[in-house]
Design a protein around this motif. Structure first.
Motif, PDB file in Angstrom:
ATOM      1  N   PRO A  37       0.800  -1.223   0.000  1.00 28.65           N
ATOM      2  CA  PRO A  37       0.000   0.000   0.000  1.00 28.65           C
ATOM      3  C   PRO A  37       0.836   1.279   0.000  1.00 28.65           C
ATOM      4  O   PRO A  37       0.284   2.371  -0.109  1.00 28.65           O
ATOM      5  CB  PRO A  37      -0.812  -0.123   1.296  1.00 28.65           C
ATOM      6  CG  PRO A  37       0.020  -0.979   2.182  1.00 28.65           C
ATOM      7  CD  PRO A  37       0.753  -1.926   1.267  1.00 28.65           C
ATOM      8  N   TYR A  38       2.127   1.153   0.107  1.00 29.35           N
ATOM      9  CA  TYR A  38       3.017   2.319   0.082  1.00 29.35           C
ATOM     10  C   TYR A  38       3.870   2.275  -1.178  1.00 29.35           C
ATOM     11  O   TYR A  38       3.937   1.251  -1.854  1.00 29.35           O
ATOM     12  CB  TYR A  38       3.897   2.382   1.342  1.00 29.35           C
ATOM     13  CG  TYR A  38       4.486   1.050   1.754  1.00 29.35           C
ATOM     14  CD1 TYR A  38       5.674   0.585   1.207  1.00 29.35           C
ATOM     15  CD2 TYR A  38       3.838   0.246   2.687  1.00 29.35           C
ATOM     16  CE1 TYR A  38       6.200  -0.637   1.579  1.00 29.35           C
ATOM     17  CE2 TYR A  38       4.358  -0.979   3.061  1.00 29.35           C
ATOM     18  CZ  TYR A  38       5.543  -1.413   2.506  1.00 29.35           C
ATOM     19  OH  TYR A  38       6.062  -2.623   2.869  1.00 29.35           O
ATOM     20  N   HIS A  39       4.497   3.375  -1.489  1.00 27.84           N
ATOM     21  CA  HIS A  39       5.287   3.491  -2.717  1.00 27.84           C
ATOM     22  C   HIS A  39       6.769   3.430  -2.360  1.00 27.84           C
ATOM     23  O   HIS A  39       7.372   4.456  -2.011  1.00 27.84           O
ATOM     24  CB  HIS A  39       4.956   4.788  -3.453  1.00 27.84           C
ATOM     25  CG  HIS A  39       3.506   4.896  -3.801  1.00 27.84           C
ATOM     26  ND1 HIS A  39       2.929   4.200  -4.839  1.00 27.84           N
ATOM     27  CD2 HIS A  39       2.498   5.589  -3.225  1.00 27.84           C
ATOM     28  CE1 HIS A  39       1.650   4.457  -4.893  1.00 27.84           C
ATOM     29  NE2 HIS A  39       1.343   5.302  -3.919  1.00 27.84           N
ATOM     30  N   GLU A  40       7.339   2.222  -2.472  1.00 28.17           N
ATOM     31  CA  GLU A  40       8.726   2.016  -2.067  1.00 28.17           C
ATOM     32  C   GLU A  40       9.689   2.964  -2.765  1.00 28.17           C
ATOM     33  O   GLU A  40      10.575   3.535  -2.128  1.00 28.17           O
ATOM     34  CB  GLU A  40       9.172   0.572  -2.348  1.00 28.17           C
ATOM     35  CG  GLU A  40       8.629  -0.438  -1.387  1.00 28.17           C
ATOM     36  CD  GLU A  40       7.351  -1.083  -1.871  1.00 28.17           C
ATOM     37  OE1 GLU A  40       6.682  -0.515  -2.768  1.00 28.17           O
ATOM     38  OE2 GLU A  40       7.001  -2.143  -1.332  1.00 28.17           O
ATOM     39  N   ARG A  41       9.516   3.135  -4.057  1.00 26.82           N
ATOM     40  CA  ARG A  41      10.451   3.976  -4.814  1.00 26.82           C
ATOM     41  C   ARG A  41      10.509   5.384  -4.240  1.00 26.82           C
ATOM     42  O   ARG A  41      11.587   5.924  -3.990  1.00 26.82           O
ATOM     43  CB  ARG A  41      10.066   4.004  -6.291  1.00 26.82           C
ATOM     44  CG  ARG A  41      11.088   4.757  -7.140  1.00 26.82           C
ATOM     45  CD  ARG A  41      10.717   4.772  -8.592  1.00 26.82           C
ATOM     46  NE  ARG A  41       9.500   5.572  -8.738  1.00 26.82           N
ATOM     47  CZ  ARG A  41       8.682   5.501  -9.767  1.00 26.82           C
ATOM     48  NH1 ARG A  41       8.917   4.681 -10.739  1.00 26.82           N
ATOM     49  NH2 ARG A  41       7.613   6.259  -9.819  1.00 26.82           N
TER      50      ARG A  41
END
Length: 137
Positions: A37-41
């Motif tokens: 659910p989060y944006h690792e990049r």
């Protein structure tokens, strides 16, 4: 004496296996990042070490069974089937841990809490080791 033909045959098989593994690795990384659910990049670019550790653990956890599949399979389709199964298992383990076992995990990783990142990485690597060991049978 050096057997050039045997080397070419082996090198060709190596290149095919290596390229296939890189394709599966890249596909897994892409799909895993879609599931989280989060944006690792973005988080990693912002210096979020928890996100980097969590993603790194998932990648290592996937590569372990991928390496096992490479060493235990005899054909590209068989390798592909094991690689697909390894990816599914790794993604399902993330879903189970983050949505059933530890519901605040995603928020804590987004907040940069190292304990959460290390915990998720440890789970991912552990699942990968078990997955790789099961492929030897």
């Amino acid at each position: 004496m050096f057997d050039w033909f045997a080397f070419q045959t082996g090198a060709t098989a190596f290149l095919i296996a290596f390229v296939a593994a890189i394709v599966f690795f890249s596909a897994f990384k892409f799909l895993y990042q879609l599931v989280t659910p989060y944006h690792e990049r973005d988080l990693i670019r912002q210096g979020n070490s928890a996100a980097a550790i969590a993603l790194g653990g998932a990648l290592i956890g996937y590569v372990l069974p991928l390496a096992s599949a490479l060493s235990h399979t005899v054909s590209l389709p068989e390798f592909a089937a094991w690689a697909l199964l390894a990816g599914v298992i790794q993604i399902v383990s993330f879903i189970v841990v983050s949505r059933l076992v530890y519901k605040a995990l995603a928020a804590r990783i987004e907040a940069g809490e190292m304990a959460a990142g290390i915990y998720l990485a440890s789970i991912s690597i552990g699942v990968g080791l078990l997955n790789a060991a099961c492929m030897t049978a």
